[in-house]
Motif scaffolding. Structure first.
Motif, PDB file in Angstrom:
ATOM      1  N   ASP A 197       0.837  -1.199   0.000  1.00 23.54           N
ATOM      2  CA  ASP A 197       0.000   0.000   0.000  1.00 23.54           C
ATOM      3  C   ASP A 197       0.874   1.251   0.000  1.00 23.54           C
ATOM      4  O   ASP A 197       0.530   2.262  -0.602  1.00 23.54           O
ATOM      5  CB  ASP A 197      -0.920   0.011   1.223  1.00 23.54           C
ATOM      6  CG  ASP A 197      -1.946  -1.108   1.177  1.00 23.54           C
ATOM      7  OD1 ASP A 197      -2.509  -1.352   0.084  1.00 23.54           O
ATOM      8  OD2 ASP A 197      -2.173  -1.751   2.207  1.00 23.54           O
ATOM      9  N   VAL A 198       1.992   1.189   0.703  1.00 23.34           N
ATOM     10  CA  VAL A 198       2.974   2.270   0.791  1.00 23.34           C
ATOM     11  C   VAL A 198       4.349   1.615   0.846  1.00 23.34           C
ATOM     12  O   VAL A 198       4.527   0.584   1.497  1.00 23.34           O
ATOM     13  CB  VAL A 198       2.776   3.128   2.067  1.00 23.34           C
ATOM     14  CG1 VAL A 198       3.859   4.178   2.205  1.00 23.34           C
ATOM     15  CG2 VAL A 198       1.410   3.787   2.078  1.00 23.34           C
ATOM     16  N   VAL A 199       5.326   2.216   0.181  1.00 21.69           N
ATOM     17  CA  VAL A 199       6.697   1.711   0.195  1.00 21.69           C
ATOM     18  C   VAL A 199       7.563   2.696   0.961  1.00 21.69           C
ATOM     19  O   VAL A 199       7.513   3.898   0.703  1.00 21.69           O
ATOM     20  CB  VAL A 199       7.233   1.526  -1.245  1.00 21.69           C
ATOM     21  CG1 VAL A 199       8.694   1.110  -1.233  1.00 21.69           C
ATOM     22  CG2 VAL A 199       6.380   0.511  -2.002  1.00 21.69           C
ATOM     23  N   VAL A 246       7.829   6.671   0.524  1.00 21.75           N
ATOM     24  CA  VAL A 246       8.295   7.518   1.621  1.00 21.75           C
ATOM     25  C   VAL A 246       9.799   7.319   1.712  1.00 21.75           C
ATOM     26  O   VAL A 246      10.275   6.244   2.064  1.00 21.75           O
ATOM     27  CB  VAL A 246       7.617   7.157   2.957  1.00 21.75           C
ATOM     28  CG1 VAL A 246       8.109   8.078   4.070  1.00 21.75           C
ATOM     29  CG2 VAL A 246       6.100   7.219   2.823  1.00 21.75           C
ATOM     30  N   SER A 247      10.542   8.355   1.354  1.00 26.22           N
ATOM     31  CA  SER A 247      11.992   8.263   1.268  1.00 26.22           C
ATOM     32  C   SER A 247      12.642   9.038   2.403  1.00 26.22           C
ATOM     33  O   SER A 247      12.311  10.199   2.649  1.00 26.22           O
ATOM     34  CB  SER A 247      12.459   8.830  -0.084  1.00 26.22           C
ATOM     35  OG  SER A 247      13.866   8.791  -0.173  1.00 26.22           O
ATOM     36  N   PHE A 302       6.790  10.780  -2.055  1.00 23.87           N
ATOM     37  CA  PHE A 302       6.497  10.844  -3.485  1.00 23.87           C
ATOM     38  C   PHE A 302       5.181  10.090  -3.657  1.00 23.87           C
ATOM     39  O   PHE A 302       5.169   8.866  -3.707  1.00 23.87           O
ATOM     40  CB  PHE A 302       7.625  10.214  -4.295  1.00 23.87           C
ATOM     41  CG  PHE A 302       8.962  10.863  -4.045  1.00 23.87           C
ATOM     42  CD1 PHE A 302       9.332  12.005  -4.735  1.00 23.87           C
ATOM     43  CD2 PHE A 302       9.836  10.347  -3.094  1.00 23.87           C
ATOM     44  CE1 PHE A 302      10.552  12.621  -4.489  1.00 23.87           C
ATOM     45  CE2 PHE A 302      11.056  10.953  -2.849  1.00 23.87           C
ATOM     46  CZ  PHE A 302      11.416  12.096  -3.547  1.00 23.87           C
ATOM     47  N   ASP A 303       4.071  10.827  -3.676  1.00 24.85           N
ATOM     48  CA  ASP A 303       2.759  10.181  -3.745  1.00 24.85           C
ATOM     49  C   ASP A 303       2.410   9.955  -5.207  1.00 24.85           C
ATOM     50  O   ASP A 303       1.734  10.767  -5.845  1.00 24.85           O
ATOM     51  CB  ASP A 303       1.688  11.009  -3.038  1.00 24.85           C
ATOM     52  CG  ASP A 303       0.421  10.192  -2.838  1.00 24.85           C
ATOM     53  OD1 ASP A 303       0.283   9.116  -3.463  1.00 24.85           O
ATOM     54  OD2 ASP A 303      -0.435  10.627  -2.055  1.00 24.85           O
ATOM     55  N   GLU A 310       4.729   9.356   8.315  1.00 19.54           N
ATOM     56  CA  GLU A 310       4.199   9.684   6.989  1.00 19.54           C
ATOM     57  C   GLU A 310       3.458   8.494   6.388  1.00 19.54           C
ATOM     58  O   GLU A 310       2.412   8.667   5.757  1.00 19.54           O
ATOM     59  CB  GLU A 310       5.324  10.150   6.061  1.00 19.54           C
ATOM     60  CG  GLU A 310       5.859  11.528   6.388  1.00 19.54           C
ATOM     61  CD  GLU A 310       4.814  12.627   6.277  1.00 19.54           C
ATOM     62  OE1 GLU A 310       4.060  12.657   5.281  1.00 19.54           O
ATOM     63  OE2 GLU A 310       4.746  13.470   7.186  1.00 19.54           O
ATOM     64  N   ALA A 311       3.983   7.287   6.581  1.00 24.15           N
ATOM     65  CA  ALA A 311       3.313   6.089   6.055  1.00 24.15           C
ATOM     66  C   ALA A 311       1.948   5.896   6.713  1.00 24.15           C
ATOM     67  O   ALA A 311       0.956   5.607   6.031  1.00 24.15           O
ATOM     68  CB  ALA A 311       4.187   4.862   6.267  1.00 24.15           C
ATOM     69  N   ILE A 312       1.881   6.077   8.025  1.00 21.32           N
ATOM     70  CA  ILE A 312       0.604   5.912   8.731  1.00 21.32           C
ATOM     71  C   ILE A 312      -0.401   6.963   8.269  1.00 21.32           C
ATOM     72  O   ILE A 312      -1.581   6.661   8.062  1.00 21.32           O
ATOM     73  CB  ILE A 312       0.823   5.957  10.261  1.00 21.32           C
ATOM     74  CG1 ILE A 312       1.592   4.720  10.702  1.00 21.32           C
ATOM     75  CG2 ILE A 312      -0.509   6.061  10.998  1.00 21.32           C
ATOM     76  CD1 ILE A 312       2.120   4.778  12.127  1.00 21.32           C
ATOM     77  N   LYS A 313       0.061   8.206   8.075  1.00 22.58           N
ATOM     78  CA  LYS A 313      -0.834   9.251   7.572  1.00 22.58           C
ATOM     79  C   LYS A 313      -1.390   8.875   6.200  1.00 22.58           C
ATOM     80  O   LYS A 313      -2.579   9.050   5.937  1.00 22.58           O
ATOM     81  CB  LYS A 313      -0.086  10.587   7.493  1.00 22.58           C
ATOM     82  CG  LYS A 313       0.141  11.246   8.834  1.00 22.58           C
ATOM     83  CD  LYS A 313       1.100  12.418   8.821  1.00 22.58           C
ATOM     84  CE  LYS A 313       1.052  13.326   7.638  1.00 22.58           C
ATOM     85  NZ  LYS A 313       2.053  14.411   7.691  1.00 22.58           N
TER      86      LYS A 313
END
Length: 190
Positions: A54-56, A81-82, A95-96, A140-143
């Protein structure tokens, strides 16, 4: 590096990191399902893994891996998320890639760019900084997963640990980026 890699202990020196991580995380919370992979990331595996995510979160320490993750996230329209830390400096950006106007990692650091590869094994990392970056990446990933707040998409946040100063700069999509250029943008660039 035990002072900044908190999953590992002196007694796990010599144990594969995936095995030591699994043992630590299972002891911390046995109800979490942890899947470990002990292999070098290549473009094909990055694309496959990104498609399942879902998110990297990019916690790597080299540009080839960062660029492979970026390409996989662009290909699969997944948020990336870097985070990075070297010496006393840290940076963080989202970077969405679900949004067409979002820049990708290559918009900021082109794959063919003349960026000096600095390695933490040579340059060092202020140990608490690694934890700060990791915590901010998790936030940021949780958001993103919860759909709350505003992510750091389009903003590069930098932190100087020596002065405890934060700075943010806007990052726009590069209209000539060979990685995230798609559709009408690609036709217009030809």
């Amino acid at each position: 590096n035990l002072q900044r890699q908190i999953l590992y202990r002196t007694e796990t020196v010599g144990v594969a990191k995936v095995d030591a991580s699994l043992a630590f995380l299972n002891a911390l919370n046995p109800e979490v399902d942890v899947v470990t992979l002990q292999s070098r990331l290549d473009p094909a595996s990055a694309a496959r893994l990104a498609a399942e995510a879902d998110v990297v979160l990019d916690c790597s320490d080299n540009f080839p891996t960062r660029h492979a993750l970026n390409r996989a996230c662009v290909q699969n329209a997944k948020p990336l998320v870097s985070g990075a830390a070297i010496r006393f400096d840290a940076q963080l950006m989202v970077f969405d890639l679900r949004a067409a106007a979002s820049p990708c990692y290559a918009c900021l650091f082109p794959e063919d760019g003349e960026v000096e590869e600095v390695q933490c094994s040579v340059m060092g990392v202020f140990a608490p900084l690694a934890g700060m970056v990791g915590t901010l990446q998790a936030m940021e990933a949780i958001k993103l997963l919860a759909g709350v707040g505003a992510s750091l998409s389009g903003r590069l946040v930098m932190f100087d640990a020596k002065t405890a100063e934060w700075r943010a700069v806007a990052v726009k999509k590069d209209p000539a980026c060979p990685v995230c250029l798609t559709g009408a943008d690609s036709a217009a660039a030809r």
